[in-house]
Design a protein around this motif. Sequence first.
Motif, PDB file in Angstrom:
ATOM      1  N   ARG A 431       0.847  -1.197   0.000  1.00 24.48           N
ATOM      2  CA  ARG A 431       0.000   0.000   0.000  1.00 24.48           C
ATOM      3  C   ARG A 431       0.882   1.245   0.000  1.00 24.48           C
ATOM      4  O   ARG A 431       2.034   1.204   0.448  1.00 24.48           O
ATOM      5  N   PHE A 432       0.327   2.329  -0.467  1.00 21.81           N
ATOM      6  CA  PHE A 432       1.073   3.593  -0.482  1.00 21.81           C
ATOM      7  C   PHE A 432       1.427   4.015   0.938  1.00 21.81           C
ATOM      8  O   PHE A 432       2.532   4.500   1.200  1.00 21.81           O
ATOM      9  N   GLU A 433       0.498   3.820   1.891  1.00 23.14           N
ATOM     10  CA  GLU A 433       0.775   4.166   3.282  1.00 23.14           C
ATOM     11  C   GLU A 433       1.981   3.380   3.809  1.00 23.14           C
ATOM     12  O   GLU A 433       2.820   3.907   4.539  1.00 23.14           O
ATOM     13  N   ALA A 434       2.028   2.089   3.436  1.00 21.74           N
ATOM     14  CA  ALA A 434       3.148   1.258   3.882  1.00 21.74           C
ATOM     15  C   ALA A 434       4.464   1.721   3.257  1.00 21.74           C
ATOM     16  O   ALA A 434       5.525   1.667   3.891  1.00 21.74           O
ATOM     17  N   MET A 435       4.416   2.196   2.006  1.00 23.77           N
ATOM     18  CA  MET A 435       5.622   2.708   1.362  1.00 23.77           C
ATOM     19  C   MET A 435       6.139   3.950   2.088  1.00 23.77           C
ATOM     20  O   MET A 435       7.345   4.101   2.309  1.00 23.77           O
ATOM     21  N   ALA A 449       7.604  12.981   4.969  1.00 17.37           N
ATOM     22  CA  ALA A 449       6.688  14.057   5.358  1.00 17.37           C
ATOM     23  C   ALA A 449       6.136  14.775   4.131  1.00 17.37           C
ATOM     24  O   ALA A 449       4.949  15.128   4.084  1.00 17.37           O
ATOM     25  N   ARG A 450       6.986  14.982   3.112  1.00 16.73           N
ATOM     26  CA  ARG A 450       6.503  15.629   1.887  1.00 16.73           C
ATOM     27  C   ARG A 450       5.438  14.776   1.195  1.00 16.73           C
ATOM     28  O   ARG A 450       4.435  15.295   0.693  1.00 16.73           O
ATOM     29  N   LEU A 451       5.649  13.470   1.153  1.00 13.99           N
ATOM     30  CA  LEU A 451       4.645  12.595   0.538  1.00 13.99           C
ATOM     31  C   LEU A 451       3.364  12.576   1.354  1.00 13.99           C
ATOM     32  O   LEU A 451       2.257  12.615   0.809  1.00 13.99           O
ATOM     33  N   ARG A 452       3.512  12.491   2.674  1.00 17.37           N
ATOM     34  CA  ARG A 452       2.333  12.408   3.529  1.00 17.37           C
ATOM     35  C   ARG A 452       1.476  13.672   3.420  1.00 17.37           C
ATOM     36  O   ARG A 452       0.245  13.603   3.448  1.00 17.37           O
ATOM     37  N   ASN A 453       2.122  14.819   3.241  1.00 14.85           N
ATOM     38  CA  ASN A 453       1.384  16.086   3.221  1.00 14.85           C
ATOM     39  C   ASN A 453       0.961  16.522   1.824  1.00 14.85           C
ATOM     40  O   ASN A 453       0.027  17.326   1.689  1.00 14.85           O
ATOM     41  N   VAL A 500      -5.329  13.736 -13.388  1.00 13.17           N
ATOM     42  CA  VAL A 500      -6.608  13.421 -12.737  1.00 13.17           C
ATOM     43  C   VAL A 500      -6.475  13.795 -11.268  1.00 13.17           C
ATOM     44  O   VAL A 500      -5.348  13.912 -10.752  1.00 13.17           O
ATOM     45  N   PRO A 501      -7.584  13.975 -10.546  1.00 12.94           N
ATOM     46  CA  PRO A 501      -7.501  14.476  -9.160  1.00 12.94           C
ATOM     47  C   PRO A 501      -6.716  13.586  -8.213  1.00 12.94           C
ATOM     48  O   PRO A 501      -5.912  14.052  -7.422  1.00 12.94           O
ATOM     49  N   GLY A 502      -6.896  12.276  -8.241  1.00 14.30           N
ATOM     50  CA  GLY A 502      -6.217  11.403  -7.301  1.00 14.30           C
ATOM     51  C   GLY A 502      -6.897  11.387  -5.941  1.00 14.30           C
ATOM     52  O   GLY A 502      -7.846  12.137  -5.671  1.00 14.30           O
ATOM     53  N   THR A 503      -6.429  10.496  -5.063  1.00 10.91           N
ATOM     54  CA  THR A 503      -7.009  10.380  -3.721  1.00 10.91           C
ATOM     55  C   THR A 503      -6.517  11.524  -2.836  1.00 10.91           C
ATOM     56  O   THR A 503      -5.491  12.157  -3.109  1.00 10.91           O
ATOM     57  N   PRO A 504      -7.212  11.815  -1.753  1.00 14.95           N
ATOM     58  CA  PRO A 504      -6.703  12.815  -0.804  1.00 14.95           C
ATOM     59  C   PRO A 504      -5.345  12.388  -0.244  1.00 14.95           C
ATOM     60  O   PRO A 504      -5.005  11.199  -0.230  1.00 14.95           O
ATOM     61  N   THR A 505      -4.581  13.356   0.198  1.00 12.21           N
ATOM     62  CA  THR A 505      -3.283  13.048   0.790  1.00 12.21           C
ATOM     63  C   THR A 505      -3.484  12.279   2.103  1.00 12.21           C
ATOM     64  O   THR A 505      -4.583  12.276   2.685  1.00 12.21           O
ATOM     65  N   LEU A 506      -2.424  11.625   2.552  1.00  8.62           N
ATOM     66  CA  LEU A 506      -2.515  10.884   3.808  1.00  8.62           C
ATOM     67  C   LEU A 506      -2.881  11.797   4.968  1.00  8.62           C
ATOM     68  O   LEU A 506      -3.630  11.404   5.873  1.00  8.62           O
ATOM     69  N   LYS A 507      -2.365  13.017   4.949  1.00  3.37           N
ATOM     70  CA  LYS A 507      -2.697  13.955   6.027  1.00  3.37           C
ATOM     71  C   LYS A 507      -4.173  14.330   5.963  1.00  3.37           C
ATOM     72  O   LYS A 507      -4.859  14.416   6.990  1.00  3.37           O
TER      73      LYS A 507
END
Length: 549
Positions: A431-435, A449-453, A500-507
Amino acid sequence: MADGLDLGAPPAAPQSEGYRVLARKYRPRTFSELIGQEPMVRTLGNAIERGRLAHAFLMTGVRGVGKTSTARLIAKALNCIGPDGQGGPTIDPCGRCEPCRAIAEGRHIDVIEMDAASHTGVDDVREIIEASRYAAVSARFKIYIVDEVHMLSKNAFNALLKTLEEPPAHVKFLFATTEVNKVPITVLSRCQRFDLRRIPADRLADHFARVCELEGVTAETEALALIARAAEGSARDGLSILDQAIAHAGLDGGGVAAEAVRQMLGLSDRGAVRDLFGMLLAGDGPAALASLRRQYDYGVDPVAVLRALLETVHGVTLAKVGTADDPAQPVEERAARADWAARLSFPVLHRLWQLVLKGHDEVAHAALPIEAAEMALLRIVHASQLPDPSDLARRLAEGGGPVAAARAASPPAAPVAASAQPVAADALPDRFEAMVDLLDQGGHLALAARLRNGARVVRYAAPELVLSGSRPMAADTVGELVVALKGLTRAQWRITFEDVPGTPTLKEQDDAADAAKRQAAWESPLVRAAREAFPEAELIEWPGKRSNA
């Protein structure tokens, strides 16, 4: 009156020459006596030997390194005729012929010295231009020595330009300045420039030792080292301080002592500084303040204490880098710095430097210097008890502190050691969260942190990642991510963008989950009953913990 003849007043008894300060008495008389300027002397020697003499020279450097002395030596070198009167220009003027002696005594008619600080106007320069047309009276060259040439006005510089570029063959210009940046580039381009170096402290200390020997004065080695460091590369300043130290020593035969020099200069005792530095590292605030007050009561300026601490931090850092020991430092000082260098990390030393430097600037401009110094030391004591940033990052990456609590609600990723050991390619995060967790635990905290935000995921199928192009990431971030993931997973990742919009960020997902939890808690029967009893009640989160309601 004898036989009507007036013989006048009887001749006065010869008077002894007045005392000359050391800075004048030991002014360089030959190029070999110039300390620390060997490259310039070599260049001048080659130019004189080959007959390639410039028509204008510019000497620049800090005060007291020998700019004006060099100009006078050049004047002697160009006009020396040797003891037999048949010599030519030489890098080793004899010092015995009439031109050499007249120039050394400042009475040669063809060597004109002018202080630009008191002759700044265009009229003063016009006099030089007019006089330069006439040949030298008794010397080979007519030489103009202009000290502090940067003080000339703009019009004076402009008036000098044409003559400076095409002077008569018998004229040489020698300029000296401490602020070469104020000299117009049009003047600089017409001069051969020599940058006189600061004189190293060990060379100055050796020079002062020879002066003391010639003066019949004993001096401690550490005392001469203190004077050399206080001179900041200036031989004249150092000789002036030495003159004062000799006078301070008096006639008791004790000589120049290091402790007396410290008191005279208002320097902090090196042993006291070492003790204070150790107290700061140990976090002993009361002892550090007591040490500072003792030095203050002895008359030491608080700024001098902070300056000495800056020198200590700098010296410890150089020792950690592995630079050679300063021979002017006492053995105890070198041993203490070597010990601290072995125990302190570079991040700690850099943080200490910033803290002491900030404290020094505050104390230098404070209305209450000693109080400001105490506050600065307490700030250093407090900072010494904080964990190193790298250690803190490692602890957070290992799951300690608030990060662990923040991740409690999400499924755990496969554990990765803080040493960032790569995982097998067939065990890529699913999963992206696991990455992102893998990057975080592998030490790439800022990137995670940059990816999460900021990352909006369109598709994730390791080792392929497609991000939303509507919110693109910087190219250097993408490159850094590919390198980091390859190092952690041994796989070559492919990261692209789709518009395309994509999913919301993890934050954003975490914030939404928190909001949903708060709303569920707010609407629960228990809280609803409390709200009815207390209409102004608010739902708050317990400090340091996340709501799990």
